[in-house]
Design an enzyme around this catalytic site. Structure first.
Site, short mmCIF file in Angstrom:
data_model
loop_
_atom_site.label_atom_id
_atom_site.label_comp_id
_atom_site.label_asym_id
_atom_site.label_seq_id
_atom_site.Cartn_x
_atom_site.Cartn_y
_atom_site.Cartn_z
N HIS A 207 0.82 -1.21 0.00
CA HIS A 207 0.00 0.00 0.00
C HIS A 207 0.86 1.26 0.00
O HIS A 207 0.52 2.25 -0.65
CB HIS A 207 -0.93 0.01 1.22
N SER B 225 -7.87 4.88 -2.28
CA SER B 225 -8.70 3.74 -1.88
C SER B 225 -8.67 3.54 -0.37
O SER B 225 -7.68 3.85 0.29
CB SER B 225 -8.20 2.47 -2.56
N HIS B 226 -9.75 3.00 0.15
CA HIS B 226 -9.82 2.52 1.53
C HIS B 226 -10.69 1.25 1.52
O HIS B 226 -11.67 1.15 2.26
CB HIS B 226 -10.39 3.59 2.46
N ARG C 74 -7.13 15.34 4.17
CA ARG C 74 -5.86 15.84 4.71
C ARG C 74 -4.77 15.89 3.66
O ARG C 74 -3.88 16.75 3.71
CB ARG C 74 -5.43 15.00 5.91
N ASP C 75 -4.79 14.97 2.70
CA ASP C 75 -3.83 15.04 1.59
C ASP C 75 -3.98 16.37 0.85
O ASP C 75 -2.98 17.00 0.46
CB ASP C 75 -4.06 13.89 0.61
N GLN D 296 -6.25 8.94 13.28
CA GLN D 296 -6.62 9.96 12.32
C GLN D 296 -6.44 11.38 12.86
O GLN D 296 -6.08 11.58 14.02
CB GLN D 296 -8.07 9.74 11.90
N SER E 245 -4.28 0.11 -5.57
CA SER E 245 -4.82 -0.80 -4.56
C SER E 245 -4.80 -2.21 -5.14
O SER E 245 -5.56 -2.52 -6.07
CB SER E 245 -6.25 -0.40 -4.18
#
Length: 763
Positions: free
Chosen positions: A65, A115-116, A137-138, A336, A562
């Protein structure tokens, strides 16, 4: 221990000194996802065995990842794409937290999709919510104010019990987090296919706006500058979360390992956003990085390696929610709502004052050095001493074997030509009603009504329009448009063409609203890289995207890979989701999706061919997948996009809808549903008069547009100028969808079928 008790657990502390004198200690490198050769490489880099903290850092940063170790050999070709756009230069691209594009008037836009997937299967609500939080946040880390989000989603069959488990939680997570942040959700997708059963895809996109001078990069430069960790406290949630969880294949019963999924706090994130933007405005940051996948391991190593190459961190200064955490757990935690900033010593007090104003906890945890090493201490004892680049950027690179699958030729030979087709008017009518009610083509309001699409007041277009659009400047009405798309069935039939078709559809959707496409971000979702069939699909998709971007003249600004998206031996459909961003000079001239007035002329732009393989018709009616996808025609896509942008700018067309899944029939139906205005058409001049092909073919580079009578000649002139085939097919009006010589169906009846599917299945 109290919450603030940071007492070290010295009895188990593994320091650099201990590691140097205890070279043969057994270490759980395999349990952390490292391969035997990777562990050996770490020992070679360090000249000793790693400490437990160093092992933790390498394991998460060298995970699939985070390191892209199976994919980066194929991603390198994106650097061959020109970095200029039709508006200006790309200000930041691949390798940064997100790409940044000049859109004119001194403004820039940053956007990215990530992706998550696996966390959202394990814990649907938190997995999806923290996916949104991470991508926001990115965008924030680039110096931008986040202004909108989108959510391309994939699920198993709608009637599957596990879909009923994951879908409501995922949708609630996306909506709950985004709504509480005050960010409009302006678009996305919800696609159903049996291959996603047990492995849903949760891709999240965010768009941010900044002035050119506000751009910030992730680097730690300036010896003596202070390293500040601010935001939420670090806890045990998410230890090894997405970095490990997204780097392995699920078995039939779920993931073999279930690291703790991150837990989100959108109220904390909202404070963090406003605090960070005020810090930016005050000019107090020399470098910044969000803490997402791999947490502190990522932030410290990436900031150091991208800057002057050295950093010293006192890990015991990190504020904790759980005082029992060991150093390696703190380094691996993916808790987070955290950011790390590099600040000049003279600006630290002002930085802290702004954090205090927003009730955001901030602590100086270290400083930039000129050692070329990342040094991390725990209560005065050194637990990490590594070259930061070896952690962040010089991880393993695999040349995974790949080859065209042995079954690919047979799959492509099994086209849709042999499938029984409707011939009578009644059969065509029934086919339309069946398709509009199918899970992939039905109304998605059950999902999208859980999202706030208009918060902040700058949303111009959102679902169910073809693309999302937001206003950037209130005075000039400058705006941007974004769309995401991918047809995984097309990518299974031909991954090279399938990736290009995903790009083409997003490109077309942006254009139908009147924007000019500028750049793409991608989220490449595939099965196990250890399967040569999957790696061939991945390699072909990357090659297809690169070639398409070169031909269309738009850059890849960044994205996400991903892998390991499969359950047991069953890989998902190859799903290279492509997001396209476009710019529009005046959002008041945008073109809506859907008929807006009676008695307007209806035109079909583009050429329709007999292309039904991989179509929604073949999927829904025959459960068939085989043949070749529609022919890619990028030159035609570019010409169509230019025509649509000109038509919007000059107010020639009153509505525009792209033709894609479900073909002309679906576009006609959706256009009538918007305002309840019917339509009468003749398809005698489309596809040689074959009504079935005319209505249900999924040929590309096509759009349905309406014009007032007085503007019809202007549209004809535009089509001639751009070389786009144009066919008049009918007029709007009435309460039915009428296909001359074939059938008619009431708009209300069709809309009822379209609207009922998700509520009936999900309650």
């Amino acid at each position: 221990m109290s919450e603030t008790d940071h007492s070290p657990r010295t009895s188990t502390l593994d320091t650099v000194a201990v590691a140097s004198g205890d070279p043969e200690r057994d270490q759980p490198w395999a349990d952390l996802g490292l391969k035997v050769d990777e562990y050996a490489r770490i020992r070679e880099i360090l000249g000793r065995r790693p400490t437990s903290s160093e092992l933790a850092m390498y394991s998460v940063m060298w995970s699939e990842h985070c390191s892209y170790k199976s994919s980066k050999v194929h991603l390198k070709q994106f650097s061959e794409i020109p970095q200029e756009t039709p508006v200006g230069k790309m200000l930041a691209g691949i390798g940064e937290n997100a790409g940044v594009i000049d859109i004119g008037q001194g403004y820039a836009v940053t956007f990215k999709v990530e992706s998550h997937n696996h966390p959202s299967y394990v814990e649907p609500y938190q997995g999806a919510a923290t996916g949104v939080g991470g991508i926001v946040r990115d965008i924030l880390a680039m110096g931008a104010r986040p202004v909108a989000v989108m959510d391309p989603l994939r699920f198993g069959p709608l009637d599957a019990p596990d879909t009923h488990r994951v879908l409501p939680g995922i949708v609630a997570g996306v909506g709950g987090y985004g709504n509480m942040l005050g960010l409009p959700n302006i678009g996305g997708e919800a696609v159903f296919d049996e291959t996603y059963l047990g492995n849903p895809l949760v891709n999240a996109l965010c768009v941010g706006v900044l002035r050119h001078e506000d751009l910030h990069l992730a680097k730690a430069s300036g010896v003596g500058n202070q390293v500040i960790l601010y935001g939420a406290r670090t806890g045990g949630d998410g230890i090894g979360g997405v970095s490990v969880l997204a780097s392995e294949t699920f078995d039939a019963d779920g993931p073999a390992k279930r690291p703790s999924v991150q837990v989100g706090d959108p109220f904390m994130e909202k404070l963090l956003i406003e605090c960070t933007l005020e810090i930016f405005a005050a000019g107090l940051v020399a470098g910044i990085q969000d803490l997402g996948g791999a947490g502190l391991s990522c932030a410290t190593s990436e900031l150091a390696s991208a800057g002057d190459g050295g950093m010293h961190v006192e890990l015991d200064r990190v504020p904790l929610r759980d005082s029992t955490l060991a150093p390696e757990e703190i380094l691996m935690s993916e808790s987070q709502e955290r950011m790390m900033a590099v600040v000049e010593p003279g600006d630290v007090d002002a930085f802290m004052a702004i954090c205090a104003k927003w009730d955001v906890e901030a602590v100086v945890v270290g400083e930039v050095t000129d050692t070329g090493r990342l040094h991390i201490d725990w209560h005065g004892q050194r637990v990490v001493d590594v070259p930061p680049r070896s952690v962040a950027h010089d991880g393993p690179t695999y040349q995974r074997p790949f080859a065209r699958p042995s079954w690919q030729d047979a799959l492509q030979a099994d086209g849709a030509d042999s499938l029984a087709r409707p011939t009578t008017g009644d059969e065509l009518r029934d086919t339309l009603l069946r398709l509009v009610a199918s899970p992939n083509l039905c109304d998605k309001a059950w999902i999208t009504d859980q999202y706030d699409r208009y918060v902040r007041g700058n949303t111009v277009l959102s679902q169910p329009h073809d693309s999302g659009m937001v206003r950037v400047d209130d005075e000039t009405n400058l705006g941007v448009s974004v769309a995401t798309d991918c047809n995984g069935r097309f990518a299974k039939l031909d991954p090279y063409a399938g990736a290009q078709l995903a790009l083409a559809e997003s490109y077309r959707n942006v254009a139908t609203g009147g924007a000019r496409p500028l750049a793409i971000s991608d989220c490449l979702n595939f099965g196990s890289p250890e399967d040569p069939d999957v790696m061939w699909q991945f390699a072909e998709a990357c090659r297809g995207l690169k070639d398409a971007c070169v031909e269309l003249g738009i850059p890849v600004t960044g994205g996400n890979v991903s892998l390991y998206n499969q359950t047991g031996e069953t890989a998902i459909l190859p799903t290279p989701v492509v997001a396209v961003l476009g710019v529009i000079d005046d959002v008041t001239r945008r073109t809506p999706t859907g008929f807006v007035a009676e008695a307007e002329r209806v035109f079909l732009l583009g050429e329709t061919r007999d292309e039904l393989s991989g179509s929604e018709w073949a999927h829904v009616v025959h459960s068939h997948l085989g043949g070749l996808p529609p022919t890619v025609d990028l030159a035609a896509e570019r010409a169509l996009a230019e025509l649509l942008a000109d038509a919007s700018r000059d107010s020639v067309v009153t509505s525009a809808h792209d033709l894609s899944d479900g073909g002309l029939a679906q576009a006609l139906a959706e256009s009538t549903f918007r305002h309840g205005i019917g339509v009468s058409v003749s398809v005698a001049d489309v596809a040689g008069g074959d009504a079935f092909v005319a209505l249900f073919s999924e040929s590309v580079a096509r759009a349905l547009v309406t014009v007032a009578d007085d503007d019809a000649d202007r549209l004809v002139e535009l089509a001639h100028r751009h070389g786009v085939p144009l066919t008049p097919i009918g007029r709007t009006g009435g309460e039915v969808i009428s296909v001359e010589g074939s059938f008619e169906v009431g708009v209300a009846e069709a809309k009822t079928a379209w609207s009922a599917t998700l509520p009936a299945a999900l309650g």
